[in-house]
Design a protein around this motif. Sequence first.
Motif, mmCIF file in Angstrom:
data_model
loop_
_atom_site.group_PDB
_atom_site.id
_atom_site.type_symbol
_atom_site.label_atom_id
_atom_site.label_comp_id
_atom_site.label_asym_id
_atom_site.label_seq_id
_atom_site.Cartn_x
_atom_site.Cartn_y
_atom_site.Cartn_z
ATOM 1 N N ASP A 301 0.824 -1.180 0.071
ATOM 2 C CA ASP A 301 -0.078 -0.030 -0.041
ATOM 3 C C ASP A 301 0.700 1.243 0.100
ATOM 4 N N GLY A 302 0.452 2.297 -0.684
ATOM 5 C CA GLY A 302 1.269 3.292 -1.158
ATOM 6 C C GLY A 302 2.238 3.287 -2.049
ATOM 7 N N TYR A 321 -2.920 8.072 -3.057
ATOM 8 C CA TYR A 321 -2.645 6.907 -2.052
ATOM 9 C C TYR A 321 -2.993 5.483 -2.747
ATOM 10 N N SER A 322 -2.736 4.520 -2.103
ATOM 11 C CA SER A 322 -2.979 3.294 -2.468
ATOM 12 C C SER A 322 -3.328 2.374 -1.480
ATOM 13 N N ASP A 323 -4.327 1.473 -1.378
ATOM 14 C CA ASP A 323 -4.678 0.565 -0.056
ATOM 15 C C ASP A 323 -5.140 -0.758 -0.493
ATOM 16 N N LYS A 326 -4.478 -4.321 1.401
ATOM 17 C CA LYS A 326 -5.047 -4.604 2.688
ATOM 18 C C LYS A 326 -6.197 -5.471 2.438
ATOM 19 N N ASN A 331 -2.508 -3.156 -6.454
ATOM 20 C CA ASN A 331 -2.617 -1.877 -6.626
ATOM 21 C C ASN A 331 -1.985 -1.623 -8.008
ATOM 22 N N CYS A 334 -2.742 4.667 -8.207
ATOM 23 C CA CYS A 334 -2.829 5.462 -7.140
ATOM 24 C C CYS A 334 -4.230 6.280 -7.123
ATOM 25 N N LYS A 348 2.157 6.851 0.432
ATOM 26 C CA LYS A 348 1.213 6.514 1.656
ATOM 27 C C LYS A 348 0.040 5.686 1.117
ATOM 28 N N SER A 349 -0.496 5.190 2.193
ATOM 29 C CA SER A 349 -1.552 4.330 1.924
ATOM 30 C C SER A 349 -2.997 4.939 2.212
ATOM 31 N N SER A 350 -2.802 6.103 2.960
ATOM 32 C CA SER A 350 -4.291 6.644 2.969
ATOM 33 C C SER A 350 -3.974 8.502 2.996
#
Length: 522
Positions: A301-302, A321-323, A326, A331, A334, A348-350
């Motif tokens: 993520d990220g 971001y990318s998540d 989880k 991914n 983004c 970053k994931s968020s």
Amino acid sequence: MTMCKKRHFLKVLLILLPFVYVSALTSADSVFLQFIPQCNTTFKDCRPCDPGYFADDNTTDCYCCDNPGYCKTDCTPCQPGTEQHLPGKTECDPCEKGRYSVNSATKKCILCHAGTYQNETGQTECVCCDTGTHCNEEGCTECEQCDKGFYSNVTCSPTCEPCPEGHYVNTNGSTECKSCEIGQYSNITGSTQCRECDPGHYQNTTGAAVCKPCELGFHNNATGASECFPCEEGHYSNKTGQPSCSECEKGYYSNMTQTVDCMACEKGTYQNETGQTFCLSCGAGLETRKVGMSVCELCLDGTYKPEDGPHTCTACNPGTYSDGSKFGELNLNCTDCEEGHFQEKKNKSSCDPCPIGRYVNARGATGCLPCAEGHEARSTGATACTPCQAGTCKAEKSDELCRQCPDGSYADKVGQTQCQKCPSGYYCPNAALPPQKCPDNSYCPPGTTSPIYCNTPWFRFGKSKECTPSGELIGVIVGCILVFIVIVIFGVYRIRHWRHKKRILEESQPLSDNSQPVYRGF
């Protein structure tokens, strides 16, 4: 010659043969009788012959002695090749086999030296052993052939030499050793045969004492090899003397021969099989974050990866971001931060919500904006600012909230930048409401929150629209002052009178007094 003539010749020969035989015997007897010594008397002073000598009966000095083996004067010495170790003998004995005599008058024949032999009697010398044979002791009657693994290339050799390392001989009586052929070796002396090199070893020269181990990156799985072979692509050998090359492990590859160590697959690539010559690229949304990997992993993520390729995932830019990982998803791209959210860092994931006092009304923001004067954002994640509520104000653009109007001021409308001071004649009990008119019988100075009433009977509302003291209050104050002054004057008088009486008493008293002291009170 005719047949008749031959028969006539044979008849004549048979008739003459007896006469020839008798004539020969007569001639021989006359010769023997001619050498027999003549004794006129018998010698009495004879002595036995010494060892190495014998009594020759053909001489008068010996023949005319009573005892055989005795002579009056000198005895005859034994000839070379003969011996006599006893005294009083009439003849010498020939040297036995394995012995010899080179001098006359020999008492005992000499043993043949080691490396020589004699297989006949009565000899004056020994014979050297031929090449390929030996005699390792004295008195040999014959030489023995060198055993297998030994040789002799010189004559008169007492021993055979063992074949040196790297050589052998497998027959008896050898005059030289053979060199071990290529692919073979012998690490001991006296070898009857060479050994073949073990797998993983080789020998490319003859006469070798040891085999050479296959070098790094080479192998040989056969015995008796004269060379090693390079490892094929996809294989390696990082030790010497290997009979075979190993397959490159998963996550590794080799695209050349003679490989010592396989190369690890780079980041972004993998290999899930052994013995391979190349690595595979990870697919979209997948990567390997270490070298030498056998499987690809989801992009963290990220990060993101939109297509196949031999590279790692790319970090998301600020504002995105990318998540997916989880949730077990790829991914591939983004996502922009939503309105009211921002991300100022990459990978970053968020996204973070805008803090209180700030807002953003666009997607993909890397930061939030402060609210303008007269406006505020009272919660996180604001997409817009709201006007200050009635009773509050904000003077300038900032991330601060609107502040409450202080007591005695008001802001009766929304979005105010300043609070107004409550005017004279009015009071402001609530900053969110307009000023309230001061009621009768009270007064309201500027900035008041409640009307001020005059407390009767002591105060009266005057012309200045303020509470002023009444006559009653003034009379009470004046009376209190007069009573205080009287009390002070009376107190001063009493003190002065007491001091005067005390001084008069002290002046009238004698200087000495023998009477008993009298104690008096005040």
